[in-house]
Design an enzyme around this catalytic site. Structure first.
Site, PDB file in Angstrom:
ATOM      1  N   ASP A 284       0.820  -1.212   0.000  1.00  0.00           N
ATOM      2  CA  ASP A 284       0.000   0.000   0.000  1.00  0.00           C
ATOM      3  C   ASP A 284       0.857   1.267   0.000  1.00  0.00           C
ATOM      4  O   ASP A 284       1.885   1.334   0.673  1.00  0.00           O
ATOM      5  CB  ASP A 284      -0.885  -0.025   1.259  1.00  0.00           C
ATOM      6  N   GLU A 326       1.062  -0.292  -5.143  1.00  0.00           N
ATOM      7  CA  GLU A 326      -0.086   0.613  -5.172  1.00  0.00           C
ATOM      8  C   GLU A 326       0.498   2.024  -5.135  1.00  0.00           C
ATOM      9  O   GLU A 326       0.787   2.569  -4.086  1.00  0.00           O
ATOM     10  CB  GLU A 326      -1.032   0.359  -3.998  1.00  0.00           C
TER      11      GLU A 326
END
Ligand code: OTU
Length: 646
Positions: A284, A326
């Protein structure tokens, strides 16, 4: 010279390694460590070489890799070897994914196991489960504020449940993708708690400062991610009497990767989840991993070094495991997350194709492919052994992250064009049937993003509520058109749960005090399984969408040129409503597929001459690989129905 030095260093480290580790059978581990040690040492040195405790930290790093290797199951070690041999395995067109919340798609992990047949029915064989690690009971940013990196949140299940689930998935040939939140922890995490209690060791795990001086210097160049709910990038902690960096929400404390202890802890977390059977780890917010005064603290060179180092270390312990980056950043920055100067991917094998996603929403709003074609033209070619994660919707908002220069080249003025897009997607533009919600509006900069479910954004909500049958048909066509794009473009297609049955915006989040301020929850539904049953009922939108997708997924899997070997050619055509590209077999030039998409609601024509040799076909017949029928051809022009595609 350096290489020799690093090898004698390696021997030194191996001699020092604790006896209980060195007793084990580590043959494969040693081979891989030998192959990667030079790079690992070099990167670790670039990041932390100036520290007095560098050698100790280097030893700890190797120990961490070794310990997790010992814990890795034999089955996973076998899989590693298999994937090392077939190292392009993930570039195949066979992989079609779905992202979901375990406690949204199903009740929890246990219940998910009962529903694996649903994925097989649709053709989905890669399942990304959104964050499941322990997080606060209150606000947790959908699990992206982690309070324990090695436990599963009670509300979704236990490690045993995950184990059982991943075993069943392996039997069905389904891949498991899990989230690892590298950039920050929840303020309830043990490290944050200890920092709060005054332990300087843990204060150094974060960016904490006694005065506003340094935070103010940082702020000068940083933007705000959630300007409405979490303005600024620092939060005053009363108990600690210090400012702490909180780029996202105030309860998400940014980890300090200047500290090698943080790096080693987080590597250990990655390897821990690799050992739980995850095939793929979604990393992330990787663009944010390194903070530097004077920069916007995104896409820093050191963030790339950290990812390269994580990849090299994972390559030693769990080489079968892939990373997804990401990084929702500018198009020319995204491809760097595959690894910059390397011939093969040396950071993340997979990256979210946010550019393509945003460009498709531009095409939906403008009903033409001007900017889409222009934006894809500017998308840098990616490395080999790297692939896109192509998606239409995900759990986050839609950001209009394309390049201003491309907007200008497409013939628009950037500021007013972006404003038009927001107005269109939020239904404020007169003819728009879109029902998105504005997200993260920034009054200072005028920026905004959009929340909303796919079905509501393409007008299905409007159509069903107003009983407009033509609009209903258009919405269904758009849903299929957008999915045809992510299935054909090249890369792993990632569907978003609920979209396969046309799930509309859901207001339930407004009743929850911990969610009501964050309208991304409008598109994070609890699946209504009675509605899902309608996929078997002809004449319903659920039937049309689910079965349309199912057929497309099956068609993709059958056709090799849809695998991703940088084998796509963008084709410029006269008609701006069409987005046209070709996919070809790099070994056999005759083996190819032309992809034509019409983003306009009216039928469009494509002059066959426009597509050059792509328009020449064998046996005098063009065949649509999706419907298995010949498309309509009139006077040497191909006719593409409104919102249609071949
Ligand atoms: C990620 O997203 C997650 O997908 C979000 O759900 C989280 O809220 C966020 O991180 C914090 O953990 O960091 O690199 O424009 O896209 O929320 C991109 C910024 C991210 C968002 C940001 C994003």
């Amino acid at each position: 010279m350096y290489e020799q030095l690093s090898h004698s260093l390696l021997n030194e480290i191996l001699n020092q390694i604790k006896p209980e580790i060195s007793k084990q059978d580590l043959r494969h581990f040693y081979t891989r460590l030998g192959a990667n040690f030079y790079a690992i040492h070099d990167l670790f040195n670039k990041l932390y070489g100036k520290r007095a405790d560098f050698d100790q930290q280097m030893l700890k790093l190797v120990e961490t890799m070794a310990r997790q290797y010992i814990k890795r199951s034999d089955a996973l070690k076998d899989l590693d070897i298999e994937r090392e041999k077939d190292f392009n395995w993930f570039l195949s067109q066979q992989w079609v994914g779905m992202a979901l919340y375990a406690n949204g798609f199903a009740k929890d992990l246990k219940d998910m196991q009962q529903r694996l047949g649903y994925f097989s029915e649709l053709g989905v064989n890669l399942i990304h489960i959104m964050p499941i690690m322990r997080c606060p009971d209150g606000s947790s940013d959908g699990g992206y504020a982690v309070s324990d990196f090695r436990e599963i949140d009670e509300r979704v299940g236990t490690l045993d449940d995950l184990n059982a689930l991943s075993t069943s998935m392996k039997h069905r040939g389904q891949l498991l993708a899990l989230d690892v939140v590298l950039n920050h922890t929840s303020d309830e995490h043990e490290w944050a708690q200890k920092a709060r209690a005054g332990e300087t060791k843990y204060q150094d795990y974060y960016y904490t400062f006694p005065t506003r001086n340094i935070p103010d210097m940082f702020e000068e160049n940083m933007s705000e991610i959630f300007p409405e709910t979490a303005p600024g990038n620092f939060t005053w902690d009363e108990q600690m009497q210090r400012w702490v960096m909180t780029v996202f929400n105030q309860y998400q404390w940014d980890l300090n990767y200047n500290n090698p202890a943080v790096f080693i802890e987080m590597l250990d977390v990655i390897l821990f989840w690799a050992n739980q059977g995850a095939d793929i780890l979604r990393l992330d917010a990787v663009a944010f991993l390194w903070k530097k005064i004077g920069s916007n603290c995104q896409n820093e060179r050191e963030a790339h070094l950290i990812l390269q180092l994580l990849k090299d270390c994972c390559q030693v312990t769990a080489p079968g495991v892939l990373f997804i980056a990401e990084a929702i950043v500018a198009p020319n920055e995204v491809t760097k997350y595959f690894g910059e100067d390397a011939i093969i991917a040396k950071e993340c094998e997979i990256a979210y194709n946010a550019t393509f996603m945003a460009l498709m929403w531009d095409a939906v709003a403008t009903k033409n492919a001007n900017l889409l074609t222009q934006g894809i033209k500017s998308l840098p070619v990616k490395l080999e052994r790297a692939t896109w994660l192509n998606y239409v919707r995900c759990h986050d908002d839609i950001g209009l992250g394309f390049d201003d220069r491309d907007i200008i080249r497409a013939g628009y003025e950037p500021h007013s064009h972006r404003r038009f897009l927001i107005q269109y997607l939020t239904g404020k533009f007169p003819e728009s049937h879109s029902r998105g919600l504005p997200f993260a509006e920034n009054l200072k900069t005028g920026d905004a993003r959009v929340s909303g479910s796919l079905a509501s954004l393409v007008g299905l909500e409007y159509a069903l509520k107003s009983g407009d049958l033509a609009a209903e048909q258009d919405a269904i066509k758009l849903i299929l058109l957008l999915h045809s794009m992510i299935l054909a473009f090249g890369g792993i297609a990632l569907l978003y749960y609920g979209d396969e049955i046309g799930t509309l915006n859901d207001d339930a989040y407004l009743e929850d005090p911990y969610k009501m301020d964050d309208n991304r929850w409008v598109h994070r539904p609890a699946i209504n399984w009675e509605k899902a049953e309608k996929r078997h009922l002809q004449g319903t939108p659920e039937f049309a969408i689910f079965n349309g997708l199912k057929r497309m997924i099956a068609a993709r899997k059958e056709i090799d040129v849809f695998a991703d070997f940088n084998n796509r050619e963008l084709i410029d055509v006269q008609n701006p409503n069409l987005f046209v590209f070709g996919r070809y077999n790099t070994q056999n030039a005759n083996d190819r597929v032309l992809v034509v998409a019409n983003f306009n609601n009216k039928p469009q024509k494509l002059n066959i001459e426009d597509v050059g040799s792509w328009g020449r076909y064998r046996n005098g017949q063009l065949m649509d690989v999706h419907t298995r029928q010949s498309p309509e051809i009139y006077n040497n022009t191909l006719v593409i129905p409104g919102f249609g595609f071949y």
